[in-house]
Motif scaffolding. Structure first.
Motif, PDB file in Angstrom:
ATOM      1  N   THR A 230      -0.397  -4.828  14.193  1.00  0.00           N
ATOM      2  CA  THR A 230      -0.797  -6.223  14.025  1.00  0.00           C
ATOM      3  C   THR A 230      -0.944  -6.566  12.544  1.00  0.00           C
ATOM      4  O   THR A 230      -0.866  -5.691  11.683  1.00  0.00           O
ATOM      5  CB  THR A 230      -2.148  -6.528  14.721  1.00  0.00           C
ATOM      6  OG1 THR A 230      -3.211  -5.977  13.941  1.00  0.00           O
ATOM      7  CG2 THR A 230      -2.195  -5.985  16.137  1.00  0.00           C
ATOM      8  N   GLU A 231      -1.201  -7.836  12.308  1.00  0.00           N
ATOM      9  CA  GLU A 231      -1.540  -8.309  10.963  1.00  0.00           C
ATOM     10  C   GLU A 231      -3.028  -8.664  10.879  1.00  0.00           C
ATOM     11  O   GLU A 231      -3.470  -9.266   9.910  1.00  0.00           O
ATOM     12  CB  GLU A 231      -0.697  -9.544  10.613  1.00  0.00           C
ATOM     13  CG  GLU A 231       0.794  -9.261  10.520  1.00  0.00           C
ATOM     14  CD  GLU A 231       1.135  -8.334   9.357  1.00  0.00           C
ATOM     15  OE1 GLU A 231       0.532  -8.481   8.275  1.00  0.00           O
ATOM     16  OE2 GLU A 231       2.001  -7.458   9.536  1.00  0.00           O
ATOM     17  N   TYR A 232      -3.797  -8.295  11.904  1.00  0.00           N
ATOM     18  CA  TYR A 232      -5.214  -8.648  11.957  1.00  0.00           C
ATOM     19  C   TYR A 232      -6.006  -8.007  10.833  1.00  0.00           C
ATOM     20  O   TYR A 232      -5.690  -6.908  10.377  1.00  0.00           O
ATOM     21  CB  TYR A 232      -5.852  -8.200  13.274  1.00  0.00           C
ATOM     22  CG  TYR A 232      -5.341  -8.886  14.504  1.00  0.00           C
ATOM     23  CD1 TYR A 232      -4.968 -10.223  14.509  1.00  0.00           C
ATOM     24  CD2 TYR A 232      -5.238  -8.191  15.696  1.00  0.00           C
ATOM     25  CE1 TYR A 232      -4.507 -10.843  15.657  1.00  0.00           C
ATOM     26  CE2 TYR A 232      -4.783  -8.799  16.856  1.00  0.00           C
ATOM     27  CZ  TYR A 232      -4.421 -10.121  16.826  1.00  0.00           C
ATOM     28  OH  TYR A 232      -3.967 -10.723  17.958  1.00  0.00           O
ATOM     29  N   ARG A 233      -7.072  -8.689  10.465  1.00  0.00           N
ATOM     30  CA  ARG A 233      -8.106  -8.152   9.588  1.00  0.00           C
ATOM     31  C   ARG A 233      -9.297  -7.848  10.480  1.00  0.00           C
ATOM     32  O   ARG A 233      -9.554  -8.536  11.467  1.00  0.00           O
ATOM     33  CB  ARG A 233      -8.497  -9.145   8.495  1.00  0.00           C
ATOM     34  CG  ARG A 233      -7.396  -9.392   7.505  1.00  0.00           C
ATOM     35  CD  ARG A 233      -7.183  -8.156   6.609  1.00  0.00           C
ATOM     36  NE  ARG A 233      -5.790  -7.944   6.318  1.00  0.00           N
ATOM     37  CZ  ARG A 233      -5.149  -6.781   6.412  1.00  0.00           C
ATOM     38  NH1 ARG A 233      -5.760  -5.709   6.812  1.00  0.00           N
ATOM     39  NH2 ARG A 233      -3.891  -6.672   6.112  1.00  0.00           N
ATOM     40  N   VAL A 234     -10.058  -6.827  10.147  1.00  0.00           N
ATOM     41  CA  VAL A 234     -11.127  -6.312  10.998  1.00  0.00           C
ATOM     42  C   VAL A 234     -12.483  -6.873  10.584  1.00  0.00           C
ATOM     43  O   VAL A 234     -12.828  -6.877   9.397  1.00  0.00           O
ATOM     44  CB  VAL A 234     -11.166  -4.772  10.948  1.00  0.00           C
ATOM     45  CG1 VAL A 234     -12.335  -4.222  11.741  1.00  0.00           C
ATOM     46  CG2 VAL A 234      -9.844  -4.183  11.453  1.00  0.00           C
ATOM     47  N   VAL A 235     -13.238  -7.301  11.586  1.00  0.00           N
ATOM     48  CA  VAL A 235     -14.635  -7.690  11.412  1.00  0.00           C
ATOM     49  C   VAL A 235     -15.462  -6.675  12.215  1.00  0.00           C
ATOM     50  O   VAL A 235     -15.399  -6.666  13.444  1.00  0.00           O
ATOM     51  CB  VAL A 235     -14.908  -9.113  11.933  1.00  0.00           C
ATOM     52  CG1 VAL A 235     -16.382  -9.469  11.740  1.00  0.00           C
ATOM     53  CG2 VAL A 235     -14.008 -10.122  11.249  1.00  0.00           C
ATOM     54  N   PRO A 236     -16.212  -5.811  11.529  1.00  0.00           N
ATOM     55  CA  PRO A 236     -16.990  -4.790  12.250  1.00  0.00           C
ATOM     56  C   PRO A 236     -18.336  -5.347  12.719  1.00  0.00           C
ATOM     57  O   PRO A 236     -19.360  -5.183  12.059  1.00  0.00           O
ATOM     58  CB  PRO A 236     -17.162  -3.683  11.216  1.00  0.00           C
ATOM     59  CG  PRO A 236     -17.118  -4.384   9.900  1.00  0.00           C
ATOM     60  CD  PRO A 236     -16.240  -5.584  10.082  1.00  0.00           C
ATOM     61  N   MET A 237     -18.347  -6.000  13.877  1.00  0.00           N
ATOM     62  CA  MET A 237     -19.576  -6.575  14.422  1.00  0.00           C
ATOM     63  C   MET A 237     -20.518  -5.507  14.986  1.00  0.00           C
ATOM     64  O   MET A 237     -21.719  -5.700  15.039  1.00  0.00           O
ATOM     65  CB  MET A 237     -19.243  -7.587  15.516  1.00  0.00           C
ATOM     66  CG  MET A 237     -18.377  -8.737  15.043  1.00  0.00           C
ATOM     67  SD  MET A 237     -19.162  -9.781  13.822  1.00  0.00           S
ATOM     68  CE  MET A 237     -20.378 -10.581  14.841  1.00  0.00           C
ATOM     69  N   CYS A 238     -19.974  -4.412  15.423  1.00  0.00           N
ATOM     70  CA  CYS A 238     -20.754  -3.298  15.968  1.00  0.00           C
ATOM     71  C   CYS A 238     -21.249  -2.419  14.823  1.00  0.00           C
ATOM     72  O   CYS A 238     -20.487  -2.104  13.902  1.00  0.00           O
ATOM     73  CB  CYS A 238     -19.852  -2.499  16.910  1.00  0.00           C
ATOM     74  SG  CYS A 238     -20.454  -0.874  17.352  1.00  0.00           S
ATOM     75  N   TRP A 239     -22.503  -2.005  14.864  1.00  0.00           N
ATOM     76  CA  TRP A 239     -23.065  -1.191  13.785  1.00  0.00           C
ATOM     77  C   TRP A 239     -22.276   0.101  13.603  1.00  0.00           C
ATOM     78  O   TRP A 239     -22.078   0.560  12.474  1.00  0.00           O
ATOM     79  CB  TRP A 239     -24.551  -0.878  14.020  1.00  0.00           C
ATOM     80  CG  TRP A 239     -24.802   0.087  15.146  1.00  0.00           C
ATOM     81  CD1 TRP A 239     -25.051  -0.208  16.448  1.00  0.00           C
ATOM     82  CD2 TRP A 239     -24.783   1.512  15.058  1.00  0.00           C
ATOM     83  NE1 TRP A 239     -25.192   0.944  17.185  1.00  0.00           N
ATOM     84  CE2 TRP A 239     -25.039   2.025  16.363  1.00  0.00           C
ATOM     85  CE3 TRP A 239     -24.582   2.420  14.030  1.00  0.00           C
ATOM     86  CZ2 TRP A 239     -25.105   3.382  16.640  1.00  0.00           C
ATOM     87  CZ3 TRP A 239     -24.636   3.785  14.319  1.00  0.00           C
ATOM     88  CH2 TRP A 239     -24.893   4.250  15.608  1.00  0.00           C
ATOM     89  N   TYR A 240     -21.800   0.699  14.699  1.00  0.00           N
ATOM     90  CA  TYR A 240     -21.086   1.965  14.573  1.00  0.00           C
ATOM     91  C   TYR A 240     -19.764   1.780  13.830  1.00  0.00           C
ATOM     92  O   TYR A 240     -19.401   2.601  12.984  1.00  0.00           O
ATOM     93  CB  TYR A 240     -20.831   2.619  15.945  1.00  0.00           C
ATOM     94  CG  TYR A 240     -20.214   3.979  15.760  1.00  0.00           C
ATOM     95  CD1 TYR A 240     -21.016   5.091  15.563  1.00  0.00           C
ATOM     96  CD2 TYR A 240     -18.835   4.147  15.698  1.00  0.00           C
ATOM     97  CE1 TYR A 240     -20.462   6.336  15.321  1.00  0.00           C
ATOM     98  CE2 TYR A 240     -18.270   5.378  15.468  1.00  0.00           C
ATOM     99  CZ  TYR A 240     -19.093   6.469  15.274  1.00  0.00           C
ATOM    100  OH  TYR A 240     -18.540   7.705  15.021  1.00  0.00           O
TER     101      TYR A 240
END
Length: 94
Positions: free
Chosen positions: A67-77
């Motif tokens: 994908t071309e997505y950028r990641v948003v780490p909403m989960c603490w882990y």
């Protein structure tokens, strides 16, 4: 021990099974050009074996290569995983 990684796009979940049993999963939502990892789960009986790290690595690798997505780490882990893998920080967005 047979490990099987999977990506269920309908359920919006990456999963890791060992010998057929679900041991860890990471859930996500997609919005625009972002993928937000919202929850990471490991079977309480299987914790401490590194399974959460394995499934997050698999998911991040899949996002990066397909994908071309950028990641948003909403989960603490997932946030912790990125802290421990600063070389992957280029995939992050806010």
């Amino acid at each position: 021990m047979a490990r099987e990684f999977s990506h269920d796009t309908d359920a919006k979940r990456y999963a890791l099974r060992v010998d057929g049993a679900l041991v860890s999963a990471v859930d996500y939502v997609v919005g625009g050009q972002q993928i937000s990892f919202t929850h990471t789960f490991t079977d309480p009986k299987q914790r401490g074996k590194g399974y959460a790290g394995e499934i997050v690595s698999y998911a991040v690798d899949d996002v990066e290569t397909t994908t071309e997505y950028r990641v948003v780490p909403m989960c603490w882990y997932v946030g912790k995983w990125f802290d421990e893998h600063p070389e992957r920080a280029g995939l992050l967005t806010r």
